[in-house]
Scaffold this motif. Structure first.
Motif, PDB file in Angstrom:
ATOM      1  N   VAL A 253       9.430   1.627   4.651  1.00  0.00           N
ATOM      2  CA  VAL A 253       8.151   2.325   4.517  1.00  0.00           C
ATOM      3  C   VAL A 253       7.583   2.109   3.116  1.00  0.00           C
ATOM      4  O   VAL A 253       6.380   1.819   2.944  1.00  0.00           O
ATOM      5  N   GLU A 254       8.423   2.241   2.108  1.00  0.00           N
ATOM      6  CA  GLU A 254       7.966   2.048   0.729  1.00  0.00           C
ATOM      7  C   GLU A 254       7.396   0.649   0.525  1.00  0.00           C
ATOM      8  O   GLU A 254       6.341   0.475  -0.095  1.00  0.00           O
ATOM      9  N   GLN A 255       8.086  -0.339   1.050  1.00  0.00           N
ATOM     10  CA  GLN A 255       7.622  -1.719   0.887  1.00  0.00           C
ATOM     11  C   GLN A 255       6.243  -1.916   1.509  1.00  0.00           C
ATOM     12  O   GLN A 255       5.352  -2.514   0.902  1.00  0.00           O
ATOM     13  N   TRP A 256       6.048  -1.394   2.734  1.00  0.00           N
ATOM     14  CA  TRP A 256       4.770  -1.615   3.405  1.00  0.00           C
ATOM     15  C   TRP A 256       3.649  -0.795   2.772  1.00  0.00           C
ATOM     16  O   TRP A 256       2.499  -1.254   2.735  1.00  0.00           O
ATOM     17  N   ALA A 264       3.594   4.757  -6.824  1.00  0.00           N
ATOM     18  CA  ALA A 264       4.873   5.435  -6.617  1.00  0.00           C
ATOM     19  C   ALA A 264       4.705   6.889  -6.203  1.00  0.00           C
ATOM     20  O   ALA A 264       5.433   7.394  -5.331  1.00  0.00           O
ATOM     21  N   ALA A 265       3.746   7.599  -6.812  1.00  0.00           N
ATOM     22  CA  ALA A 265       3.555   9.015  -6.498  1.00  0.00           C
ATOM     23  C   ALA A 265       3.085   9.198  -5.056  1.00  0.00           C
ATOM     24  O   ALA A 265       3.566  10.093  -4.339  1.00  0.00           O
ATOM     25  N   ARG A 266       2.181   8.350  -4.609  1.00  0.00           N
ATOM     26  CA  ARG A 266       1.671   8.477  -3.234  1.00  0.00           C
ATOM     27  C   ARG A 266       2.720   8.058  -2.215  1.00  0.00           C
ATOM     28  O   ARG A 266       2.773   8.596  -1.105  1.00  0.00           O
ATOM     29  N   ILE A 267       3.575   7.094  -2.592  1.00  0.00           N
ATOM     30  CA  ILE A 267       4.666   6.698  -1.698  1.00  0.00           C
ATOM     31  C   ILE A 267       5.667   7.841  -1.554  1.00  0.00           C
ATOM     32  O   ILE A 267       6.149   8.130  -0.452  1.00  0.00           O
ATOM     33  N   GLU A 268       5.973   8.517  -2.651  1.00  0.00           N
ATOM     34  CA  GLU A 268       6.889   9.655  -2.602  1.00  0.00           C
ATOM     35  C   GLU A 268       6.335  10.753  -1.701  1.00  0.00           C
ATOM     36  O   GLU A 268       7.083  11.389  -0.933  1.00  0.00           O
ATOM     37  N   ALA A 269       5.040  10.973  -1.771  1.00  0.00           N
ATOM     38  CA  ALA A 269       4.413  12.008  -0.938  1.00  0.00           C
ATOM     39  C   ALA A 269       4.433  11.647   0.542  1.00  0.00           C
ATOM     40  O   ALA A 269       4.300  12.536   1.403  1.00  0.00           O
ATOM     41  N   ALA A 270       4.617  10.355   0.829  1.00  0.00           N
ATOM     42  CA  ALA A 270       4.599   9.906   2.227  1.00  0.00           C
ATOM     43  C   ALA A 270       5.971   9.998   2.893  1.00  0.00           C
ATOM     44  O   ALA A 270       6.084   9.754   4.098  1.00  0.00           O
TER      45      ALA A 270
END
Length: 301
Positions: A253-256, A264-270
């Motif tokens: 998920v992080e990669q896509w 990074a902050a928005r990926i963490e929230a996802a």
């Protein structure tokens, strides 16, 4: 003049015309069955699709795919061992060294088909071409091999989601193309197939018994088992794929999401929405990670 002398002279007169007609009939049949001459090979493209002709005589032809959907090796996660093995095998093949046909089996959505497309992306500039064929058209393999045997390119025949049910005969043509033909397979052709089934054909519990009489009256049911297992054994390289762990899934998920420009902050929230997405799907895989990322990125704009 005797009748025998008359018949012989008449035959000599008619023979050239008969031969010409037979030649025209042979050319017509060759065209109708979809056997393409080398000069009729489609214009060069990175990939092709075998399209069967469903007329009286069957056959088929290659349809160029100018812009195939490809993916890079580095975009695939949690399949490092499989990635290394198939990349090495394909490199050997492209360089003209011995290489194996490949069977990729295991959990759905874990990157089996994507790895084959990544091979084309990595090696198409070095002469690799991909031919996609449906399992229902495997009876045309002999025609296809004749068509590409003398071509300068290297071809991977790609059969996705390969499996056979009782009564289907396509697996016999596949066995012949893999290992059993008197004329041999083309030196510039490998077969890469994906399946959720390790042995490609359904097996019954009774076939594993050392009984002398099968349920359907077959005297040696063990021979049937050997016939089924022998198909997958003709692939020289087996690659197995397994379901993703939670950490593997979140890494995908992080990669896509990075692919869609998330920091990074928005990926963490996802993370929490991503886990909820996988629970509603009942599985974790690279495909589900990609589907979540597309949905989430679309909603977040």
């Amino acid at each position: 003049m005797s009748s025998s002398e008359f018949d012989t002279s008449r035959l000599e007169t008619l023979l050239p015309g008969v031969l010409q007609r037979l030649e025209r009939i042979a050319v017509a049949l060759e065209s109708a069955t979809g056997i393409q001459a080398e000069s009729a090979f489609p214009q060069d493209a990175p990939a092709y699709r075998w399209e069967r002709l469903h007329g009286l005589l069957g056959g088929g032809h290659l349809v160029p795919v100018r812009e195939p959907a490809l993916i890079r090796f580095e975009d695939l996660r949690n399949v490092e061992r499989q990635k290394e093995a198939i990349e090495r095998n394909t490199r050997q093949f492209v360089e003209g060294r011995p290489a194996n046909n490949v069977l990729l089996t295991g959990a759905r959505g874990t990157g089996k088909s994507s790895l084959i497309k990544a091979c084309l992306q990595a090696f198409q500039e070095r002469g690799l071409r991909l031919i996609e064929i449906d399992k229902d058209d495997l009876a045309d393999l002999r025609l296809l091999v004749q068509l590409i045997r003398n071509r300068p390119e290297r071809f991977i025949l790609f059969c996705d989601d390969l499996s056979f049910e009782e009564g289907e005969g396509g697996y016999k043509a596949l066995k012949t193309a893999l290992d059993g033909s008197l004329t041999g397979s083309a030196s510039n052709l490998l077969i890469y197939a994906t399946s959720n089934r390790r042995h490609l054909l359904p097996e019954k519990m009774s076939e594993n018994l050392e009984s002398r009489l099968g349920e359907n009256g077959e005297i040696h049911p063990g021979d049937t088992t050997e016939e089924k297992v022998s198909l997958s054994e003709r692939f020289g390289l087996w690659l197995s794929f397994y379901p993703f762990s939670q950490d593997d899934y979140l890494a995908a998920v992080e990669q896509w999401l990075q692919h869609f420009g998330f920091d990074a902050a928005r990926i963490e929230a996802a993370r929490t929405p991503a886990l909820l997405w996988s629970r509603t799907r009942g599985a974790r895989s690279g495909r589900i990670a990609w589907q979540f990322a597309r949905d989430y990125a679309g909603r977040q704009r």
